[in-house]
Design a protein around this motif. Sequence first.
Motif, mmCIF file in Angstrom:
data_model
loop_
_atom_site.group_PDB
_atom_site.id
_atom_site.type_symbol
_atom_site.label_atom_id
_atom_site.label_comp_id
_atom_site.label_asym_id
_atom_site.label_seq_id
_atom_site.Cartn_x
_atom_site.Cartn_y
_atom_site.Cartn_z
ATOM 1 N N LYS A 31 0.385 -1.008 -0.227
ATOM 2 C CA LYS A 31 -0.315 0.067 0.076
ATOM 3 C C LYS A 31 0.870 0.979 -0.208
ATOM 4 C CE LYS A 31 -3.676 2.565 2.744
ATOM 5 N NZ LYS A 31 -4.938 2.473 3.609
ATOM 6 N N HIS A 61 -16.282 12.370 -0.255
ATOM 7 C CA HIS A 61 -16.374 10.722 0.399
ATOM 8 C C HIS A 61 -15.620 10.327 1.926
ATOM 9 C CE1 HIS A 61 -19.621 9.096 -2.932
ATOM 10 N NE2 HIS A 61 -18.063 9.878 -3.751
ATOM 11 N N GLU A 62 -14.841 11.482 1.611
ATOM 12 C CA GLU A 62 -13.886 11.599 2.624
ATOM 13 C C GLU A 62 -13.949 12.444 3.215
ATOM 14 O OE1 GLU A 62 -9.739 10.390 1.650
ATOM 15 O OE2 GLU A 62 -10.159 9.822 -0.062
ATOM 16 N N SER A 158 -8.363 3.704 -5.515
ATOM 17 C CA SER A 158 -9.407 3.383 -4.430
ATOM 18 C C SER A 158 -9.126 2.201 -3.141
ATOM 19 C CB SER A 158 -10.828 2.617 -5.290
ATOM 20 O OG SER A 158 -11.379 4.322 -6.135
ATOM 21 N N ALA A 159 -8.589 1.308 -3.207
ATOM 22 C CA ALA A 159 -8.303 0.181 -2.694
ATOM 23 C C ALA A 159 -7.170 0.625 -2.361
ATOM 24 C CB ALA A 159 -7.598 -0.978 -3.555
ATOM 25 N N ALA A 162 -8.703 2.617 0.731
ATOM 26 C CA ALA A 162 -9.659 2.369 1.204
ATOM 27 C C ALA A 162 -8.691 2.407 2.399
ATOM 28 C CB ALA A 162 -10.098 0.928 0.639
ATOM 29 N N ASN A 163 -10.031 1.080 3.884
ATOM 30 C CA ASN A 163 -9.049 1.166 5.307
ATOM 31 C C ASN A 163 -8.953 -0.739 4.907
ATOM 32 O OD1 ASN A 163 -9.228 3.514 6.233
ATOM 33 N ND2 ASN A 163 -11.722 3.128 6.976
ATOM 34 N N SER A 201 -17.712 -2.271 0.562
ATOM 35 C CA SER A 201 -16.957 -2.624 1.606
ATOM 36 C C SER A 201 -15.492 -1.609 2.270
ATOM 37 C CB SER A 201 -16.642 -4.160 2.211
ATOM 38 O OG SER A 201 -14.879 -4.717 0.941
ATOM 39 N N LEU A 202 -14.956 -1.586 0.848
ATOM 40 C CA LEU A 202 -14.065 -0.265 0.520
ATOM 41 C C LEU A 202 -14.882 0.331 0.846
ATOM 42 C CD1 LEU A 202 -12.849 -1.548 -2.778
ATOM 43 C CD2 LEU A 202 -11.956 -1.833 -0.894
ATOM 44 N N LYS A 203 -14.080 1.609 1.804
ATOM 45 C CA LYS A 203 -14.191 2.719 2.355
ATOM 46 C C LYS A 203 -12.890 4.019 2.830
ATOM 47 C CE LYS A 203 -16.134 5.263 6.803
ATOM 48 N NZ LYS A 203 -16.218 4.760 8.033
ATOM 49 N N PRO A 204 -13.785 5.149 2.131
ATOM 50 C CA PRO A 204 -14.500 5.614 0.934
ATOM 51 C C PRO A 204 -13.979 4.963 -0.564
ATOM 52 C CG PRO A 204 -12.143 7.216 0.796
ATOM 53 C CD PRO A 204 -11.822 5.896 2.065
ATOM 54 N N VAL A 205 -14.663 4.497 -1.352
ATOM 55 C CA VAL A 205 -15.482 3.949 -2.646
ATOM 56 C C VAL A 205 -15.397 5.276 -3.093
ATOM 57 C CG1 VAL A 205 -15.908 2.578 -4.419
ATOM 58 C CG2 VAL A 205 -15.187 1.749 -2.189
#
Length: 336
Positions: A31, A61-62, A158-159, A162-163, A201-205
């Motif tokens: 990452k 989204h963030e 995006s991933a 993501a968290n 489940s990805l945040k944020p998408v």
Amino acid sequence: MVLTPIRRSLIPSPLEDQRGFDDFVTQYLNKCDDLLSYTKRYPVVKESPIMTVQRQNRNPHEEHRWLRRDVYLYRQESSYDELKQVLFTYRADHLPLWMPQLLSVDRVESVVPNLCQIFRYSHKSQGLKANRDYCQLVVMREFLGDTAKPKPRIFTPSASMANLALLNSRNQSSSSLVFADNAFASRRGGSPQLDPPLVRSLKPVRSMADFQAPHFVPSHNQFAGLAQAPRDMEVDAEGGGEPPRPIRRFQVVTVPIEHAACAEQRGFVRAFYESYEEVREYSDGHVEWSCIHHSDFSGWVPSFMADHSIAVAFPREAEALLDYVKRVRRGPLNNE
């Protein structure tokens, strides 16, 4: 809350599940590699001869924006070995000495010493804000020789943002994360496809277009990053000389974690942040220090105030470290 702490139970035992533990560590280093690539597109908000600071555009989204800082150094300013002593080998010992707002650093657990550790950081806040404390997982590794070369990207944009804590809690295993197959498919020429439940489940998408778009290729005038020489080195490369290449680098990844021995302190507000740092030494002797940061102050502080405070402190943090290295250059850096 913007950042979701990872649960301690999700860290595989390095003795009982060595492969699972290595996968767990590697996913955060992957990452870091990918964020170093994707964040090059951010607008520049501060620039000096030795530093560039970039900030993410506002995203609905963030709640808080990501920041990136690149510092360009030559041996007379600071060497790779000096930064390694302060930021890597003896990191916990040096942090309170060069970060004025840091009240204390307490080691909560050493899962594997100098590779995967958990710390509590207690910070003094300015003004009316309450003091903050952080429970953070710190993962670090050094890469030498061929392993210092840039690696192919693994995560989608995006991933990357993501968290991973959410992905881990859903999959219970880093080996089942849906990132490698999609990234490899993209490099083979196909478009990565994600399972719809995982996408949710990805945040944020942000949008499916973010997943399906080809990987971002920085333009020639983008600032230095993992696979690029600094601007003043590009002239030599264009003149026929061999461009400098990374010969060694180390990474330090810091993410929030929940731990039974690291409960919120009385009189403090539990806050959260994640940072992805890399220091690279190139074949011509110059050094780059990159840091990507994302944080959530928690408490009553509005997002715009928190973002402003962090944006002001972010470049000053680098200046403070460089000043500290210069002050102690004549003495030992290893606290011996």
